[in-house]
Write an enzyme that holds these catalytic residues in place. Structure first.
Site, PDB file in Angstrom:
ATOM      1  N   LYS A 111       0.808  -1.224   0.000  1.00 33.09           N
ATOM      2  CA  LYS A 111       0.000   0.000   0.000  1.00 33.09           C
ATOM      3  C   LYS A 111       0.842   1.274   0.000  1.00 33.09           C
ATOM      4  O   LYS A 111       0.329   2.354  -0.309  1.00 33.09           O
ATOM      5  CB  LYS A 111      -0.946   0.004   1.199  1.00 33.09           C
ATOM      6  CG  LYS A 111      -2.056  -1.034   1.080  1.00 33.09           C
ATOM      7  CD  LYS A 111      -3.048  -0.940   2.225  1.00 33.09           C
ATOM      8  CE  LYS A 111      -4.173  -1.943   2.064  1.00 33.09           C
ATOM      9  NZ  LYS A 111      -5.182  -1.846   3.135  1.00 33.09           N
ATOM     10  N   LYS A 192      -5.689 -11.854  -6.110  1.00 36.18           N
ATOM     11  CA  LYS A 192      -6.853 -12.018  -5.235  1.00 36.18           C
ATOM     12  C   LYS A 192      -8.016 -11.150  -5.717  1.00 36.18           C
ATOM     13  O   LYS A 192      -7.817 -10.025  -6.171  1.00 36.18           O
ATOM     14  CB  LYS A 192      -6.469 -11.636  -3.806  1.00 36.18           C
ATOM     15  CG  LYS A 192      -7.568 -11.865  -2.785  1.00 36.18           C
ATOM     16  CD  LYS A 192      -7.145 -11.334  -1.432  1.00 36.18           C
ATOM     17  CE  LYS A 192      -8.287 -11.418  -0.440  1.00 36.18           C
ATOM     18  NZ  LYS A 192      -7.980 -10.763   0.838  1.00 36.18           N
ATOM     19  N   LYS A 195     -12.413  -5.704  -4.137  1.00 35.89           N
ATOM     20  CA  LYS A 195     -13.399  -4.683  -4.507  1.00 35.89           C
ATOM     21  C   LYS A 195     -12.744  -3.399  -4.988  1.00 35.89           C
ATOM     22  O   LYS A 195     -13.402  -2.543  -5.569  1.00 35.89           O
ATOM     23  CB  LYS A 195     -14.336  -4.396  -3.334  1.00 35.89           C
ATOM     24  CG  LYS A 195     -13.667  -4.016  -2.039  1.00 35.89           C
ATOM     25  CD  LYS A 195     -14.682  -3.790  -0.938  1.00 35.89           C
ATOM     26  CE  LYS A 195     -14.032  -3.607   0.428  1.00 35.89           C
ATOM     27  NZ  LYS A 195     -13.678  -4.861   1.063  1.00 35.89           N
TER      28      LYS A 195
END
Length: 328
Positions: A111, A192, A195
């Site tokens: 991130k 993976k 969303k």
């Protein structure tokens, strides 16, 4: 009865992958364990959020927890920020954690890579997660593979605290399902399902309409062979779809291979789409009953009260062990 804790961030409508990897397990566990299910909104703000959307997402996630079958009479459902002990214990565990081990966390690297600046909260996310878990004397934490590293750090922090201060924490075990723990993207089966994927065809949310679900599954990436066989290494696309089918219908991959012997991907995808639509129909119906109801707020109020009672007891033990406050 052993205790289970799990938390999900309210960062958008949860996916079929979240359901298979987490929520479906929760409904199966609540009969046999003392369960705490937490909407971890304080974790969500480690990255920028729109405040109005965040509040909407919090209630939506709470309604989905209940819609998939979480029973508030059996399990405790609550919002993290409504239990102040989480932030307090998180700070105390930051003081036990080392910067080096936090910087090694894979999710922090993922991130923060390429960003000009990231919040300190993104780095110190794992001690807050450890606090979430340790406050409730948790024995088992059901998580996907991507959270396993954070759970290992939670165990390290619990053991370090117990050794340095006082033996008050239960050291939790990780519970990862053997099948379906990591549902992959429909468009890139090596990644993976998420969303946050910019390609909306890559994931199915629990609130997708039937037409959307059918379209997404039919456009899912497979391979040119056309043979329905589970082979994760050489056929990741069809293997991912087989895993989804297997979990939802409680059939083994071998049984599904036999069922579709001599049939192509078209038949398989059509049937899988029907399975997913049928499985999500009652979830969506219950969700829309709950989302604007007083019932949802009553359940969350009761959950916060119970969680505060339990968490505050452990927080007092932590403060006493570390020497905080006045002796009474």
């Amino acid at each position: 009865m052993e205790t289970i804790f799990s938390g999900i961030q309210p960062s958008g409508t949860i996916t079929l992958g979240n359901y298979i990897g987490a929520l479906k397990q929760f409904t199966e566990l609540q009969d046999d364990y003392n369960c705490y299910f937490c909407i971890v909104d304080q974790h969500a703000i480690t990255v920028p959020q729109d405040r109005l959307q965040l509040r909407k997402n919090i209630k939506s996630l709470a309604a989905l927890y209940l819609a998939v079958g979480i029973d508030p009479e059996k399990a405790t459902l609550f919002i993290q920020s409504e239990v102040p002990a989480h932030a307090q214990a998180g700070w105390m565990l930051q003081c036990v954690a080392y910067i080096g081990e936090l910087e090694r966390m894979t999710q922090f690297k993922d991130k923060s890579t390429g960003k000009e600046a990231v919040s300190a909260g993104l780095l110190t996310y794992p001690p807050l997660m450890a606090a979430d878990i340790l406050l409730y004397g948790t024995n088992l934490v059901p998580v996907g593979e991507d959270q396993k590293q954070h759970l290992e750090l939670t165990r390290d922090l619990a053991e370090r605290f117990n050794k340095k201060y006082n033996d008050i924490f239960t050291v939790p075990e990780v519970r990862i399902p053997k099948v379906g723990a990591r549902v992959m993207s429909l468009q890139d089966p090596l990644r993976k399902m998420s969303k946050s994927d910019p390609n909306s065809k890559a994931f199915i949310t629990l609130l997708d309409e039937p037409k959307q679900i059918i379209k997404k599954i039919k456009s899912a990436v497979t391979d040119s062979e056309g043979i329905v066989t589970f082979d994760k290494e050489n056929k990741p696309g069809i293997s991912n779809l087989l895993s989804i089918y297997s979990i939802l219908e409680n059939k083994t991959a071998a049984e599904l291979e036999q069922q579709y012997e001599g049939k192509g991907y078209g038949d398989f995808k059509s049937d899988l789409a029907e399975v997913v639509v049928r499985h999500l129909e009652p979830v969506q119906k219950r969700y829309y009953e709950l989302i604007e109801s007083d019932e949802l707020d009553r359940i969350l109020d009761a959950g916060a009260e119970k969680a505060n009672y339990t968490a505050n007891k452990m927080l007092k033990k932590m403060e006493k062990a570390m020497g905080l406050g006045r002796k009474r």
